[in-house]
Scaffold this active site. Structure first.
Site, PDB file in Angstrom:
ATOM      1  N   ASP A  30     -36.906  45.277  33.298  1.00 43.61           N
ATOM      2  CA  ASP A  30     -35.691  45.751  32.631  1.00 43.61           C
ATOM      3  C   ASP A  30     -35.307  47.108  33.201  1.00 43.61           C
ATOM      4  O   ASP A  30     -36.161  47.920  33.531  1.00 43.61           O
ATOM      5  CB  ASP A  30     -35.847  45.778  31.105  1.00 43.61           C
ATOM      6  CG  ASP A  30     -36.953  46.690  30.623  1.00 43.61           C
ATOM      7  OD1 ASP A  30     -36.692  47.883  30.408  1.00 43.61           O
ATOM      8  OD2 ASP A  30     -38.095  46.213  30.475  1.00 43.61           O
ATOM      9  N   ASP A 119     -32.471  47.138  21.589  1.00 44.27           N
ATOM     10  CA  ASP A 119     -33.531  48.087  21.931  1.00 44.27           C
ATOM     11  C   ASP A 119     -33.763  49.018  20.743  1.00 44.27           C
ATOM     12  O   ASP A 119     -32.895  49.832  20.402  1.00 44.27           O
ATOM     13  CB  ASP A 119     -33.073  48.864  23.173  1.00 44.27           C
ATOM     14  CG  ASP A 119     -34.091  49.882  23.665  1.00 44.27           C
ATOM     15  OD1 ASP A 119     -35.148  50.048  23.032  1.00 44.27           O
ATOM     16  OD2 ASP A 119     -33.803  50.513  24.703  1.00 44.27           O
ATOM     17  N   GLU A 121     -36.077  51.861  19.427  1.00 43.37           N
ATOM     18  CA  GLU A 121     -37.112  52.865  19.728  1.00 43.37           C
ATOM     19  C   GLU A 121     -36.575  54.220  19.323  1.00 43.37           C
ATOM     20  O   GLU A 121     -35.406  54.355  18.996  1.00 43.37           O
ATOM     21  CB  GLU A 121     -37.491  52.819  21.220  1.00 43.37           C
ATOM     22  CG  GLU A 121     -36.343  53.064  22.178  1.00 43.37           C
ATOM     23  CD  GLU A 121     -36.788  53.009  23.643  1.00 43.37           C
ATOM     24  OE1 GLU A 121     -37.679  53.792  24.017  1.00 43.37           O
ATOM     25  OE2 GLU A 121     -36.230  52.202  24.411  1.00 43.37           O
TER      26      GLU A 121
END
Ligand code: NAG
Length: 220
Positions: A30, A119, A121
């Protein structure tokens, strides 16, 4: 029993455990604009990589400047590919799903587009925010997004919620030589991000299954 048959049986018994431990996997990576130039042909041909998640958007105002060129080059090199969105928990989940889909994160049933990846995080984001994003993405594309997080982020931020195990594939971040125990009650991970580096740029990922199963994920 003939001696040859006995030998064949012994051979079979010895082969079975080795076969079982050798589950099929597919390598991928990625990337984002931090990888300003990626040699997708080398990654495919020499590196044996077959899929890539490419950063598309963040919040409702940031488009990754390399998304389009990465996506086109990945497609031309034969990759199964998809976009990802970096979640900001402090602005509307629905607006962010809309923005992601409008800027490359959508899905087509062409056998080479992975469902968009969310995503998760950094700063904590709530289960209700994730649910709203996921439902909006599903309404727009007919697919539930892949949810990316580390086991520690998920446990700390969602209380190890199992609200998504029957709908969303898990992409587990766990930089280690052997996989972590999947978070959130997922019985297994779909993709494991096993290192924050890759010879061709970005992070290294492993799909838990065969190339055929990967194509199924890209076909819905
Ligand atoms: C990979 O997926 C299969 C189900 O397809 C599962 O049984 C297995 O436990 C998974 N492997 C890991 C290491 O999570």
């Amino acid at each position: 029993m003939h001696f040859a048959s006995i030998l064949a049986l012994v051979g079979l018994a010895a082969a079975a455990p080795a076969e079982l431990s050798k589950r099929a996997t597919v390598k991928g990576f990625d990337i984002s604009h931090y990888q300003s130039s990626v040699d997708f042909n080398a990654a495919y041909n020499s590196g044996g990589l077959r899929f890539v998640y490419i950063k598309a958007t963040e919040g409702t105002t940031y488009k990754d400047p390399k998304f389009s060129s990465h996506y086109t080059s990945a497609t031309n090199a034969g990759f199964i590919r998809g976009g990802y969105h970096f979640a900001h928990g402090d602005t509307s989940a629905t607006s962010q799903a809309n923005y992601f889909v409008q800027n490359g994160g959508g899905w087509s049933n062409d056998g080479k587009t992975l469902p968009g990846m969310l995503d998760l995080e950094g700063d904590c984001i709530s289960v209700s925010w994730i649910k709203e994003f996921s439902d909006r993405y599903h309404a727009l594309t007919s697919r539930y997004p892949v949810l990316y997080s580390s086991p520690s982020w998920w446990k700390q931020c969602t209380g190890n919620s199992n609200a998504f195990t029957s709908t969303n594939p898990l992409m587990m971040a766990c930089w280690s030589s052997s996989p972590c125990t999947p978070q959130g009650g997922w019985p297994y991970y779909t993709i494991w991000q096993n290192a924050d580096s890759n010879p061709y740029g970005g992070d290294s990922d492993v799909f838990n299954g065969s190339l055929d199963s990967l194509k199924k994920l890209a076909s819905g």
